[in-house]
Motif scaffolding. Sequence first.
Motif, short mmCIF file in Angstrom:
data_model
loop_
_atom_site.label_atom_id
_atom_site.label_comp_id
_atom_site.label_asym_id
_atom_site.label_seq_id
_atom_site.Cartn_x
_atom_site.Cartn_y
_atom_site.Cartn_z
N GLY A 93 6.04 40.10 -26.03
CA GLY A 93 7.46 40.06 -26.32
C GLY A 93 7.80 40.69 -27.66
O GLY A 93 6.94 40.87 -28.52
N ALA A 96 10.95 40.37 -23.25
CA ALA A 96 9.58 40.01 -22.93
C ALA A 96 9.18 40.67 -21.62
O ALA A 96 10.03 40.99 -20.78
CB ALA A 96 9.43 38.50 -22.83
N LEU A 116 13.85 35.53 -29.36
CA LEU A 116 13.24 36.46 -28.41
C LEU A 116 14.27 37.52 -28.03
O LEU A 116 15.38 37.19 -27.63
CB LEU A 116 12.77 35.71 -27.17
CG LEU A 116 12.20 36.55 -26.04
CD1 LEU A 116 10.91 37.23 -26.47
CD2 LEU A 116 11.96 35.69 -24.81
N ALA A 136 6.61 34.16 -22.61
CA ALA A 136 7.16 34.23 -23.95
C ALA A 136 8.29 33.21 -24.09
O ALA A 136 9.16 33.13 -23.24
CB ALA A 136 7.68 35.64 -24.22
N TYR A 189 15.52 39.55 -21.01
CA TYR A 189 16.18 39.97 -22.23
C TYR A 189 17.18 38.92 -22.69
O TYR A 189 17.80 38.23 -21.87
CB TYR A 189 16.94 41.29 -22.00
CG TYR A 189 16.09 42.44 -21.55
CD1 TYR A 189 15.84 42.67 -20.20
CD2 TYR A 189 15.51 43.30 -22.48
CE1 TYR A 189 15.05 43.73 -19.79
CE2 TYR A 189 14.72 44.37 -22.08
CZ TYR A 189 14.50 44.57 -20.73
OH TYR A 189 13.71 45.63 -20.33
N THR A 195 10.45 41.30 -16.50
CA THR A 195 11.06 41.38 -17.82
C THR A 195 12.22 40.41 -17.95
O THR A 195 12.83 40.00 -16.95
CB THR A 195 11.58 42.81 -18.11
OG1 THR A 195 12.55 43.16 -17.12
CG2 THR A 195 10.44 43.82 -18.09
N TYR A 198 10.38 39.99 -30.75
CA TYR A 198 11.24 39.01 -31.39
C TYR A 198 11.92 39.67 -32.59
O TYR A 198 11.46 40.69 -33.09
CB TYR A 198 10.42 37.81 -31.87
CG TYR A 198 9.86 36.96 -30.77
CD1 TYR A 198 8.72 37.35 -30.08
CD2 TYR A 198 10.48 35.77 -30.40
CE1 TYR A 198 8.20 36.58 -29.05
CE2 TYR A 198 9.97 34.99 -29.37
CZ TYR A 198 8.83 35.39 -28.70
OH TYR A 198 8.33 34.62 -27.69
#
Length: 123
Positions: free
Chosen positions: A35, A50, A47, A103, A59, A57, A37
């Motif tokens: 991920g 990831a 975050l 993540a 977001y 994925t 960050y």
Amino acid sequence: QVQLVESGGGLVQAGGSLRLSCKASGSISSINAMGWYRQAPGKQRELVAAITSGRSTNYVDSVKGRFTISRDNAKNMVYLQMNSLKPEDTAVYYCAARDFGIATMTGYGMRYWGKGTLVTVSS
């Protein structure tokens, strides 16, 4: 032990683009979650994006449609393509990974961390 090194940060005007890269010292093929960050001054780390080993994925809402995360296991690389950048995207961006699991929003449980790369978006 995997070491992560970020690159690609810098100063860009609002509306511009940057591509962040994360180079792993070892193989990432067995690492499930990777991920990106970020942490802005005075704010908590969050975050941004990831990706799993299966290429799933996710977001944070504020970057959906603008940022794209990808990974290249053969090159031990993870990327974050950032388009239509806004001043509020200004932060230190960190690459992180964990062998198992996903993540987390705060980064708790991520085993490997890079030292970060600064992204500054001017208005």
